[in-house]
Scaffold this motif. Structure first.
Motif, mmCIF file in Angstrom:
data_model
loop_
_atom_site.group_PDB
_atom_site.id
_atom_site.type_symbol
_atom_site.label_atom_id
_atom_site.label_comp_id
_atom_site.label_asym_id
_atom_site.label_seq_id
_atom_site.Cartn_x
_atom_site.Cartn_y
_atom_site.Cartn_z
ATOM 1 N N GLU A 101 0.554 -1.291 0.016
ATOM 2 C CA GLU A 101 0.232 0.423 0.138
ATOM 3 C C GLU A 101 0.896 1.067 -0.138
ATOM 4 O O GLU A 101 0.708 2.529 -0.078
ATOM 5 N N ARG A 102 1.598 1.295 -0.589
ATOM 6 C CA ARG A 102 2.923 2.473 0.057
ATOM 7 C C ARG A 102 2.652 3.761 -0.641
ATOM 8 O O ARG A 102 2.656 4.624 -0.582
ATOM 9 N N SER A 103 2.627 3.209 -2.201
ATOM 10 C CA SER A 103 1.959 4.193 -3.179
ATOM 11 C C SER A 103 0.322 5.000 -2.831
ATOM 12 O O SER A 103 0.753 6.346 -2.877
ATOM 13 N N THR A 104 -0.612 4.213 -2.082
ATOM 14 C CA THR A 104 -1.270 4.665 -1.425
ATOM 15 C C THR A 104 -1.043 5.283 -0.199
ATOM 16 O O THR A 104 -2.203 6.248 -0.620
ATOM 17 N N LEU A 105 -0.854 4.894 0.712
ATOM 18 C CA LEU A 105 -0.675 5.634 1.790
ATOM 19 C C LEU A 105 0.395 7.453 1.810
ATOM 20 O O LEU A 105 -0.073 8.112 2.150
ATOM 21 N N ILE A 106 1.098 7.182 0.803
ATOM 22 C CA ILE A 106 2.099 8.520 0.155
ATOM 23 C C ILE A 106 1.279 9.058 -0.424
ATOM 24 O O ILE A 106 1.620 10.676 -0.510
ATOM 25 N N ALA A 107 0.167 9.162 -1.258
ATOM 26 C CA ALA A 107 -0.970 10.075 -2.119
ATOM 27 C C ALA A 107 -1.576 10.175 -1.540
ATOM 28 O O ALA A 107 -1.729 11.698 -1.050
ATOM 29 N N PHE A 108 -1.812 10.007 -0.479
ATOM 30 C CA PHE A 108 -2.721 9.869 0.444
ATOM 31 C C PHE A 108 -2.473 11.228 1.466
ATOM 32 O O PHE A 108 -2.801 12.513 2.178
ATOM 33 N N ALA A 109 -1.259 10.628 2.247
ATOM 34 C CA ALA A 109 -0.176 11.727 2.975
ATOM 35 C C ALA A 109 0.108 12.745 2.177
ATOM 36 O O ALA A 109 -0.005 14.327 2.739
ATOM 37 N N GLN A 110 0.298 13.172 1.202
ATOM 38 C CA GLN A 110 0.559 14.279 0.377
ATOM 39 C C GLN A 110 -1.208 15.172 0.134
ATOM 40 O O GLN A 110 -0.601 16.497 -0.516
ATOM 41 N N SER A 111 -2.353 14.565 0.243
ATOM 42 C CA SER A 111 -3.341 15.753 0.138
ATOM 43 C C SER A 111 -4.250 15.530 0.780
ATOM 44 O O SER A 111 -5.129 16.267 1.478
ATOM 45 N N MET A 157 -6.779 21.343 3.790
ATOM 46 C CA MET A 157 -7.047 19.891 2.467
ATOM 47 C C MET A 157 -6.074 20.687 1.419
ATOM 48 O O MET A 157 -6.005 21.864 1.315
ATOM 49 N N VAL A 158 -4.941 20.328 1.547
ATOM 50 C CA VAL A 158 -4.200 20.192 1.198
ATOM 51 C C VAL A 158 -4.100 20.205 -0.528
ATOM 52 O O VAL A 158 -4.335 21.447 -1.133
ATOM 53 N N ASN A 159 -5.106 19.333 -0.910
ATOM 54 C CA ASN A 159 -5.172 19.609 -2.446
ATOM 55 C C ASN A 159 -6.537 19.988 -2.847
ATOM 56 O O ASN A 159 -7.144 19.540 -3.856
ATOM 57 N N SER A 160 -7.720 20.723 -1.882
ATOM 58 C CA SER A 160 -8.920 20.760 -1.831
ATOM 59 C C SER A 160 -9.413 21.808 -2.969
ATOM 60 O O SER A 160 -8.130 22.420 -2.894
ATOM 61 N N PRO A 161 -10.454 21.902 -3.631
ATOM 62 C CA PRO A 161 -10.534 22.996 -4.209
ATOM 63 C C PRO A 161 -10.705 24.188 -3.493
ATOM 64 O O PRO A 161 -10.458 25.371 -4.520
ATOM 65 N N SER A 162 -11.360 24.190 -2.099
ATOM 66 C CA SER A 162 -11.244 25.447 -1.780
ATOM 67 C C SER A 162 -9.128 25.569 -1.767
ATOM 68 O O SER A 162 -9.039 27.004 -1.267
ATOM 69 N N SER A 163 -8.454 25.175 -1.434
ATOM 70 C CA SER A 163 -7.080 25.431 -0.940
ATOM 71 C C SER A 163 -6.834 26.277 -2.195
ATOM 72 O O SER A 163 -6.175 26.474 -2.154
#
Length: 175
Positions: A101-111, A157-163
């Motif tokens: 799950e490494r890539s999935t975890l990192i993707a969530f961590a970035q977002s 939210m790191v990559n949210s539309p509102s940010s």
């Protein structure tokens, strides 16, 4: 994970899995044997939270209910995933390179922001603790998800539309 690091327990579980699966071992049967939760549900729940999609949250909970998944166990697993995401956010180099799950975890961590991760983690822990007080596990689980949704700080939210929106002053026509 079920063997908790014990080789003897791992061998015993492997023997049980072979017998359970009539001489074949596959993930879905082993999960069933162990009572483990298919984590894809939990990742889809995190995705729905990230997208602020209440319909998808409830739909995933209904799918889990149809499969008679323990919602208390699901909140425990969700807490564990959020913990792993927090580690991926803080020190990704400590995640095992061969972790599936490494890539999935990192993707969530970035977002997800650190504040949102901590909030979700705390709500999941409290939801798990309080699930016995709910009318039933499904109600306790869905209320926990809805609490996460309701309290997600949109500006964090790191990559949210509102940010990504610019702060545009609103003119007051009465001024």
């Amino acid at each position: 994970r079920a063997a908790a690091g014990s080789i003897r327990d791992a061998l015993s579980l492997t023997d049980q899995a072979i017998a359970y699966g009539n001489q074949t071992v596959n993930e879905s049967e082993v999960r069933s044997m162990l009572g483990a939760i298919d984590q894809s549900y939990l990742y889809e729940i995190l995705q729905a939270l990230q997208q602020q999609d209440s319909v998808a949250l409830i739909q995933k909970a209904k799918e889990m209910d149809v499969r008679s998944i323990s919602f208390e166990a699901a909140l425990g697993e969700l807490s564990a995933i959020l913990h792993q995401i927090a580690i991926a956010k803080t020190c990704p180099e400590t995640l095992a390179p061969d972790l599936p799950e490494r890539s999935t975890l990192i993707a969530f961590a970035q977002s997800l922001s650190a504040e949102t991760l901590q909030l979700y983690y705390q709500i999941a822990l409290l939801g798990r603790r309080d699930i016995g007080l709910a009318p039933d596990e499904y109600a306790g689980f869905t209320m926990t998800l809805l609490r996460m949704l309701a309290f997600t700080p949109q500006d964090k939210m790191v990559n949210s539309p509102s940010s990504e929106r610019q702060n545009t002053p609103v003119s007051n026509s009465n001024a």
